[in-house]
Design a protein around this motif. Structure first.
Motif, short mmCIF file in Angstrom:
data_model
loop_
_atom_site.label_atom_id
_atom_site.label_comp_id
_atom_site.label_asym_id
_atom_site.label_seq_id
_atom_site.Cartn_x
_atom_site.Cartn_y
_atom_site.Cartn_z
N UNK A 93 0.83 -1.20 0.00
CA UNK A 93 0.00 0.00 0.00
C UNK A 93 0.87 1.26 0.00
N UNK A 94 1.93 1.25 0.78
CA UNK A 94 2.85 2.38 0.82
C UNK A 94 3.49 2.60 -0.55
N UNK A 95 3.96 1.53 -1.17
CA UNK A 95 4.58 1.64 -2.50
C UNK A 95 3.58 2.13 -3.54
N UNK A 96 2.36 1.64 -3.49
CA UNK A 96 1.33 2.09 -4.43
C UNK A 96 1.05 3.57 -4.23
N UNK A 97 0.99 4.00 -2.98
CA UNK A 97 0.76 5.42 -2.69
C UNK A 97 1.91 6.29 -3.20
N UNK A 98 3.13 5.84 -2.98
CA UNK A 98 4.29 6.60 -3.48
C UNK A 98 4.27 6.67 -5.00
N UNK A 122 6.36 9.23 -7.37
CA UNK A 122 7.67 8.78 -6.91
C UNK A 122 8.02 7.47 -7.62
N UNK A 123 9.30 7.18 -7.68
CA UNK A 123 9.72 5.94 -8.29
C UNK A 123 10.80 5.29 -7.44
N UNK A 173 12.92 5.58 -2.34
CA UNK A 173 12.03 6.12 -3.36
C UNK A 173 12.45 7.55 -3.65
N UNK A 174 12.28 7.98 -4.90
CA UNK A 174 12.69 9.32 -5.31
C UNK A 174 11.52 10.02 -5.99
N UNK A 175 11.46 11.34 -5.82
CA UNK A 175 10.43 12.14 -6.47
C UNK A 175 11.10 12.95 -7.58
#
Length: 107
Positions: free
Chosen positions: A9-14, A19-20, A28-30
């Motif tokens: 869920x956190x990764x999907x939100x990012x 973010x990738x 993770x980077x924006x």
């Protein structure tokens, strides 16, 4: 430890925020706004550098996103064949220069 569901869920939100994930670590980077053009996007943890537009890793400084595939293919070909030819030629040239130098010193 974070549950697998919470991590997903956190990764999907990012990802939804633009973010990738870093290709080398868990960070993770924006990326900057695409209107700012191609830039190197550096991971704050491991310092990996990717292209902010095409997300290619490593970042390609002196070619466009469209050119990077051909540049990498050319580089791989050079590593497979051109590199040994280059070092062979350089070695031959250095040997010749040393022989000429030795001959000049003897005279």
């Amino acid at each position: 430890p974070m549950s697998r569901f919470r991590l997903l869920a956190l990764r999907a939100g990012l990802s939804n925020l633009g973010a990738l994930p870093c290709p080398d670590c868990e960070e993770w980077m924006v990326p900057p706004d695409a209107s700012e053009g191609k830039q190197g996007l550096e991971c704050p943890s491991c310092r990996a550098l990717i292209c902010s537009l095409c997300r290619h890793w490593p970042h390609h400084f002196r070619c466009t996103c469209d050119e990077v595939a051909q540049v990498l293919a050319d580089w791989e070909q050079w590593l497979l064949t051109g590199q040994s030819e280059y070092f062979s030629r350089i070695g031959h040239e250095q040997k010749k220069a040393l022989e000429e130098h030795a001959k000049a010193v003897q005279e």
